[in-house]
Scaffold this motif. Structure first.
Motif, short mmCIF file in Angstrom:
data_model
loop_
_atom_site.label_atom_id
_atom_site.label_comp_id
_atom_site.label_asym_id
_atom_site.label_seq_id
_atom_site.Cartn_x
_atom_site.Cartn_y
_atom_site.Cartn_z
N ARG A 90 0.84 -1.19 0.00
CA ARG A 90 0.00 0.00 0.00
C ARG A 90 0.88 1.25 0.00
N PRO A 91 0.83 2.07 -1.06
CA PRO A 91 1.61 3.31 -1.06
C PRO A 91 1.07 4.31 -0.04
N VAL A 92 1.96 4.94 0.70
CA VAL A 92 1.63 6.00 1.65
C VAL A 92 2.39 7.24 1.20
N GLN A 93 1.68 8.31 0.88
CA GLN A 93 2.33 9.49 0.31
C GLN A 93 2.92 10.38 1.40
N ALA A 94 4.17 10.72 1.23
CA ALA A 94 4.91 11.51 2.23
C ALA A 94 4.73 13.00 1.98
N PRO A 95 4.83 13.81 3.03
CA PRO A 95 4.91 15.26 2.83
C PRO A 95 6.25 15.62 2.21
N LEU A 96 6.25 16.68 1.38
CA LEU A 96 7.46 17.11 0.69
C LEU A 96 7.81 18.54 1.05
N ARG A 97 9.06 18.90 0.80
CA ARG A 97 9.50 20.29 0.89
C ARG A 97 9.19 20.97 -0.43
N ALA A 98 8.50 22.10 -0.36
CA ALA A 98 8.01 22.74 -1.58
C ALA A 98 9.12 23.24 -2.47
N ARG A 99 10.28 23.58 -1.92
CA ARG A 99 11.32 24.20 -2.73
C ARG A 99 12.13 23.21 -3.56
N ASP A 100 12.18 21.94 -3.15
CA ASP A 100 13.00 21.01 -3.92
C ASP A 100 12.36 19.65 -4.15
N GLY A 101 11.16 19.43 -3.62
CA GLY A 101 10.46 18.17 -3.86
C GLY A 101 11.02 16.99 -3.10
N SER A 102 11.84 17.23 -2.08
CA SER A 102 12.39 16.12 -1.29
C SER A 102 11.44 15.77 -0.15
N ILE A 103 11.56 14.54 0.35
CA ILE A 103 10.70 14.09 1.46
C ILE A 103 10.99 14.93 2.71
N ASP A 104 9.95 15.33 3.40
CA ASP A 104 10.06 16.14 4.61
C ASP A 104 9.69 15.28 5.82
N PRO A 105 10.67 14.65 6.48
CA PRO A 105 10.34 13.76 7.61
C PRO A 105 9.61 14.49 8.73
N ALA A 106 9.94 15.76 8.94
CA ALA A 106 9.30 16.51 10.02
C ALA A 106 7.82 16.75 9.74
N GLY A 107 7.41 16.68 8.48
CA GLY A 107 6.02 16.92 8.15
C GLY A 107 5.11 15.73 8.36
N LEU A 108 5.68 14.57 8.68
CA LEU A 108 4.87 13.37 8.92
C LEU A 108 4.67 13.20 10.42
N PRO A 109 3.43 13.23 10.91
CA PRO A 109 3.19 13.06 12.35
C PRO A 109 3.73 11.72 12.84
N GLU A 110 4.02 11.66 14.12
CA GLU A 110 4.54 10.41 14.69
C GLU A 110 3.60 9.24 14.42
N SER A 111 2.30 9.52 14.43
CA SER A 111 1.35 8.44 14.15
C SER A 111 1.50 7.91 12.74
N GLY A 112 2.00 8.75 11.80
CA GLY A 112 2.17 8.32 10.43
C GLY A 112 3.33 7.36 10.25
N TRP A 113 4.31 7.41 11.15
CA TRP A 113 5.45 6.50 11.06
C TRP A 113 5.08 5.10 11.53
N ARG A 114 4.12 5.04 12.44
CA ARG A 114 3.76 3.74 12.99
C ARG A 114 3.01 2.91 11.94
N GLY A 115 3.35 1.66 11.87
CA GLY A 115 2.68 0.76 10.93
C GLY A 115 3.30 0.72 9.55
N LEU A 116 4.38 1.48 9.33
CA LEU A 116 5.05 1.41 8.03
C LEU A 116 5.87 0.13 7.92
N SER A 117 5.96 -0.40 6.71
CA SER A 117 6.78 -1.58 6.45
C SER A 117 8.12 -1.22 5.83
N ALA A 118 8.21 -0.03 5.20
CA ALA A 118 9.44 0.41 4.56
C ALA A 118 9.31 1.88 4.19
N VAL A 119 10.45 2.50 3.93
CA VAL A 119 10.50 3.85 3.36
C VAL A 119 11.23 3.75 2.03
#
Length: 406
Positions: free
Chosen positions: A53-82
């Motif tokens: 199941r794809p889970v879409q990450a928040p991104l930094r608007a200026r460069d399109g990179s993944i923004d780990p700080a933008g994902l709530p702690e609850s969003g990290w739980r239950g992931l199988s991979a990044v």
């Protein structure tokens, strides 16, 4: 590639097949994978084909990179991979994502298709994940082939068996078409017949993208999901732009790929130099895309440190207010714009097929304004945009990227 990465590497006929092999090895079906919403839709379908199941990450608007700080702690739980993207060669924050994955006990998989020469924190992109996949169709220009790099060299034999089980036999017609393709493409460019060639492909049913995103075909996709994991039901999506993605490579293909790979360092030097020129332009300055090797992923302002301090971006995403006008102006000068990923995958696929980003606005803003430019054509593109009077996209610091170019 072993020498470059310091890791065991396994040749694969395409980056997408290498990613599928990695996902099937490290993730159990039914798992959830955090990924970028500004990404090729082929990669989205590879994740689905792996039964995930794809889970879409928040991104930094200026460069399109993944923004780990933008994902709530609850969003990290239950992931199988990044799964990182390293969009256009700009590194995702691999050290931070590696630490997150270690804390969660899940694998980090790096998609380094655009980032064969990029570095972060003094290490090459592809040197952080449990596995990383590279494409030889991008910087190398081979239009075929890739690598699966492994943190644990003891897994090579097992993953080679998994790869071999998925390969289709090499076909003489495919090898002949591959051998003739460079000459045909050169002829089309020389005669300036690109538009006519694309029209012919559409008439023959071989032009598979009338728009930026391929058709989702929701009803067919739901049916395919019932048979996941497996490539068979997803073949019509995953083969787009590369019908030979799982074809065993013949001798002529391997010889040409090896020859082109031998010129990689010179190609990377050209990309570095062009990247710096584009980032110093009015449309590159907002992005701050050049990340200095060893800087830990911190953004580096354009024009500092010289070309040696720049990433050799595969494409430089200039941020342009009216991208459609810029694309049309470039096309008039026979400069084709590719590698657009708009709209983001959560808008494209919807909640039926993916978990949406908790903060979708920055990704939508970046996807709407990013104009991916080949750095080897930097001077031509700058001249065209200057003549057009193209305005840089500006995003209000307190806003979400809507209105007036942000």
């Amino acid at each position: 590639m072993r020498r470059r990465l310091g890791r065991e590497c396994l040749y694969v006929p395409s980056c997408r097949l290498g990613l599928y092999v990695a996902l099937r090895h490290w993730c159990r079906p039914g798992g959830r994978v955090l990924m970028s919403p500004v990404n090729d839709d082929v990669i989205f379908f590879v994740v689905l084909a792996a039964g995930l199941r794809p889970v879409q990450a928040p991104l930094r608007a200026r460069d399109g990179s993944i923004d780990p700080a933008g994902l709530p702690e609850s969003g990290w739980r239950g992931l199988s991979a990044v799964l990182t993207t390293n969009l256009y060669g700009n590194p995702d924050p691999a050290p931070e994502l590696r630490a997150r994955c270690d804390a969660l006990g899940i694998p980090l998989i790096e998609d380094a298709a655009h980032a064969i020469g990029s570095e972060v924190a003094g290490r090459p992109v592809g040197g952080f994940g449990d596995a990383s996949v590279f494409s030889l169709s991008k910087h190398v220009g081979a239009k075929s082939g890739g690598f699966l790099a492994l943190a644990d060299p003891g897994l090579r034999t097992e993953l080679a068996r998994a790869r071999d089980a998925l390969l289709e036999p090499s076909r003489l017609t495919a090898e002949l078409a591959y051998a003739l393709r460079p000459y045909a493409e050169a002829g089309v460019r020389g005669l300036r017949l690109v538009r006519a060639a694309r029209a012919a492909l559409r008439l023959l049913g071989r032009e598979e993208r009338a728009e930026i995103r391929m058709p989702l075909r929701g009803a067919e996709l739901r049916k395919a999901l019932t048979g996941a994991p497996g490539l068979g039901g997803f073949h019509s999506w995953i083969r787009v732009d590369m019908h030979d993605y799982r074809l065993r490579s013949g001798r002529s293909r391997l010889r040409r790929t090896e020859r082109l790979l031998g010129g990689l360092d010179q190609r990377l030097d050209l990309h570095r130099a062009g990247t710096m020129r584009l980032l110093a332009s009015p449309w590159g300055e907002p992005g701050h895309m050049a990340v200095a090797p060893g800087s830990g992923g911190a953004a580096r302002a354009p024009g500092t440190g010289g070309a040696a301090g720049a990433q050799p971006l595969f494409r430089v995403p200039l941020l342009v207010e009216d991208r459609d006008a810029a694309i049309a102006a470039l096309a008039a000068h026979h400069i084709t714009t590719g590698y657009l990923y708009d709209p983001p995958l959560d808008d494209y696929a919807g909640e039926v097929f993916t978990d949406p980003s908790p903060a979708p606005e920055p990704a939508a803003w970046f996807a709407r304004h990013a104009l991916p430019v080949d750095p080897c054509r930097a001077d031509q593109v700058i001249a065209v945009l200057d003549a057009l009077g193209a305005r840089p996209a500006r995003r209000a610091e307190s806003g979400v990227g809507h209105g007036g170019g942000g």
